[in-house]
Motif scaffolding. Structure first.
Motif, mmCIF file in Angstrom:
data_model
loop_
_atom_site.group_PDB
_atom_site.id
_atom_site.type_symbol
_atom_site.label_atom_id
_atom_site.label_comp_id
_atom_site.label_asym_id
_atom_site.label_seq_id
_atom_site.Cartn_x
_atom_site.Cartn_y
_atom_site.Cartn_z
ATOM 1 N N GLN A 38 0.836 -1.206 0.000
ATOM 2 C CA GLN A 38 0.000 0.000 0.000
ATOM 3 C C GLN A 38 0.871 1.257 0.000
ATOM 4 O O GLN A 38 0.535 2.260 -0.643
ATOM 5 N N THR A 39 1.991 1.190 0.706
ATOM 6 C CA THR A 39 2.927 2.318 0.674
ATOM 7 C C THR A 39 3.432 2.559 -0.743
ATOM 8 O O THR A 39 3.538 3.712 -1.184
ATOM 9 N N LEU A 40 3.734 1.495 -1.470
ATOM 10 C CA LEU A 40 4.180 1.647 -2.854
ATOM 11 C C LEU A 40 3.102 2.294 -3.710
ATOM 12 O O LEU A 40 3.387 3.143 -4.563
ATOM 13 N N ARG A 41 1.859 1.901 -3.503
ATOM 14 C CA ARG A 41 0.761 2.533 -4.249
ATOM 15 C C ARG A 41 0.693 4.021 -3.934
ATOM 16 O O ARG A 41 0.509 4.854 -4.827
ATOM 17 N N ALA A 46 1.858 9.668 -5.567
ATOM 18 C CA ALA A 46 2.527 10.933 -5.237
ATOM 19 C C ALA A 46 3.619 11.287 -6.245
ATOM 20 O O ALA A 46 4.237 12.341 -6.147
ATOM 21 N N GLY A 47 3.876 10.395 -7.206
ATOM 22 C CA GLY A 47 4.876 10.683 -8.236
ATOM 23 C C GLY A 47 6.291 10.353 -7.847
ATOM 24 O O GLY A 47 7.236 10.840 -8.468
ATOM 25 N N ILE A 48 6.479 9.512 -6.811
ATOM 26 C CA ILE A 48 7.826 9.084 -6.416
ATOM 27 C C ILE A 48 8.227 7.921 -7.316
ATOM 28 O O ILE A 48 7.582 6.871 -7.303
ATOM 29 N N PRO A 49 9.299 8.061 -8.109
ATOM 30 C CA PRO A 49 9.604 7.047 -9.118
ATOM 31 C C PRO A 49 10.489 5.893 -8.661
ATOM 32 O O PRO A 49 10.543 4.851 -9.310
ATOM 33 N N VAL A 50 11.222 6.072 -7.545
ATOM 34 C CA VAL A 50 12.209 5.075 -7.131
ATOM 35 C C VAL A 50 12.188 4.925 -5.612
ATOM 36 O O VAL A 50 12.084 5.916 -4.893
ATOM 37 N N VAL A 51 12.304 3.698 -5.149
ATOM 38 C CA VAL A 51 12.451 3.427 -3.722
ATOM 39 C C VAL A 51 13.786 2.718 -3.501
ATOM 40 O O VAL A 51 14.054 1.668 -4.082
ATOM 41 N N ILE A 132 6.085 -8.201 -3.592
ATOM 42 C CA ILE A 132 5.859 -6.763 -3.807
ATOM 43 C C ILE A 132 5.993 -6.317 -5.254
ATOM 44 O O ILE A 132 5.445 -5.281 -5.631
ATOM 45 N N MET A 133 6.727 -7.055 -6.083
ATOM 46 C CA MET A 133 7.057 -6.545 -7.408
ATOM 47 C C MET A 133 5.850 -6.309 -8.318
ATOM 48 O O MET A 133 5.816 -5.313 -9.046
ATOM 49 N N PRO A 134 4.849 -7.170 -8.330
ATOM 50 C CA PRO A 134 3.681 -6.847 -9.156
ATOM 51 C C PRO A 134 3.049 -5.507 -8.772
ATOM 52 O O PRO A 134 2.609 -4.752 -9.645
ATOM 53 N N THR A 135 3.032 -5.214 -7.487
ATOM 54 C CA THR A 135 2.482 -3.934 -7.037
ATOM 55 C C THR A 135 3.381 -2.781 -7.466
ATOM 56 O O THR A 135 2.892 -1.724 -7.889
ATOM 57 N N ALA A 139 2.242 0.316 -9.770
ATOM 58 C CA ALA A 139 2.362 1.675 -9.245
ATOM 59 C C ALA A 139 3.394 2.502 -10.003
ATOM 60 O O ALA A 139 3.523 3.703 -9.770
ATOM 61 N N ASP A 140 4.141 1.854 -10.898
ATOM 62 C CA ASP A 140 5.219 2.507 -11.655
ATOM 63 C C ASP A 140 6.280 3.079 -10.710
ATOM 64 O O ASP A 140 6.742 4.209 -10.861
#
Length: 297
Positions: A38-41, A46-51, A132-135, A139-140
């Motif tokens: 959900q955090t990734l979503r 919010a437009g954050i592209p990389v974690v 997590i990867m499918p999410t 979420a891009d």
């Protein structure tokens, strides 16, 4: 590299739950993984592209001295292998470590990790990645695992993101550009066995570099000991020109930062994150990029 186009800055997350739940493979991990998804979503919206995240058990980056005076009079983080081997991790508290643990919780966690070896940690990482990867794809949001720092076992705890072989094993856990890496050349070069520039080049060729931390370290020649140095190639053990050249040659358009910094010009602050030195590092990287670009034309 100079024309990086990102919607917003990368996010960096370690997550205490990763250390307590997913690293250990506890039954309750699925609940926490759902929270992570959900955090990734939310980050994607919010437009954050990389974690940027890591999978280091219990402790994050580890050093033996946080305020060591270098020959140039600046102060930096260093890792003296002999000194670290004398340390009792159950009694330490250093910046960069999760300070939310009580002494009792830390002792319990260290005891639990006695049952986790390198292969079990790999299995736990694989479980997390596949969950997590499918999410992340939906979420891009590109994931970028950070190397263990330093990239070898400390305090008897397993560490697995340590070198070229480990990177290839990692990206094969899930075949997607979203399952990428943070190439922190300073972290990888902390182990004399690693060729950090070659590792960067290989991951660039496989389109799995989602974040770059471009900093230098100086190997002291005392086993695995090293000092964090100024970014310039001549000040450390990494050819930073080759780092930038590889990024240019592969048309890298992702995020890059100078990463870490000495304390210079009388500055005091959080050890390892000197503002002035990081600013010098960013300027140096821009200058290298211009030189590489002109040489290529």
């Amino acid at each position: 590299m100079a024309q990086v186009k990102t919607k917003k800055s990368p996010s960096r997350t370690c997550g205490r739950f990763l250390k307590e739940i997913d690293h250990l493979g506890k039954p309750s991990r699925d609940k926490y993984i759902e929270n992570y998804k959900q955090t990734l979503r939310n980050l994607g919206e919010a437009g954050i592209p990389v974690v940027c995240y890591n999978f280091m058990p219990v402790f994050d980056w580890t050093r033996s001295d946080l305020n060591y005076e270098l020959e140039d009079g600046s102060h930096a983080l260093i890792f003296d292998e002999e000194e670290v081997n004398k340390m009792d991790p159950r009694t330490l508290s250093l910046p960069g470590w999760d300070e939310s643990y009580t002494a009792e919780e830390l002792n319990q966690l260290m005891d639990e990790y006695k049952e986790v070896d390198t292969e079990q940690l790999w299995k736990n990482l694989e479980y997390f990645i596949k969950a997590i990867m499918p999410t992340a794809e939906e979420a891009d949001v590109k994931m970028a695992i950070h190397p263990d720092d330093p990239p070898y076992s400390i305090f008897g705890l397993p560490r697995i993101i340590t070198g070229g072989k480990a990177l290839n094993r990692f990206i094969n856990l899930y075949d997607s550009k979203y399952n990428g890496v943070t190439v922190c050349v300073g972290s990888y070069a902390s182990d004399p066995k690693n060729d950090a520039v070659a590792m960067l080049k290989e991951m660039l060729a496989k389109d799995r570099v989602n974040f770059v931390h471009a900093r230098n370290v100086r190997l002291t020649g005392k086993g695995k000991s090293f000092e964090e140095s100024a970014h310039l190639s001549e000040m450390g053990s990494i050819d930073m020109y080759e780092v930038v050249k590889d990024l240019h040659d592969h048309n890298f358009q992702g995020a890059i930062r100078p990463d870490h910094g000495r304390m210079i010009w009388g500055e005091t602050g959080k050890p390892g994150y000197g503002l002035y030195d990081r600013a010098l590092g960013a300027t140096y990287l821009n200058g290298l990029y211009e030189a590489v670009q002109k040489a290529a034309n």
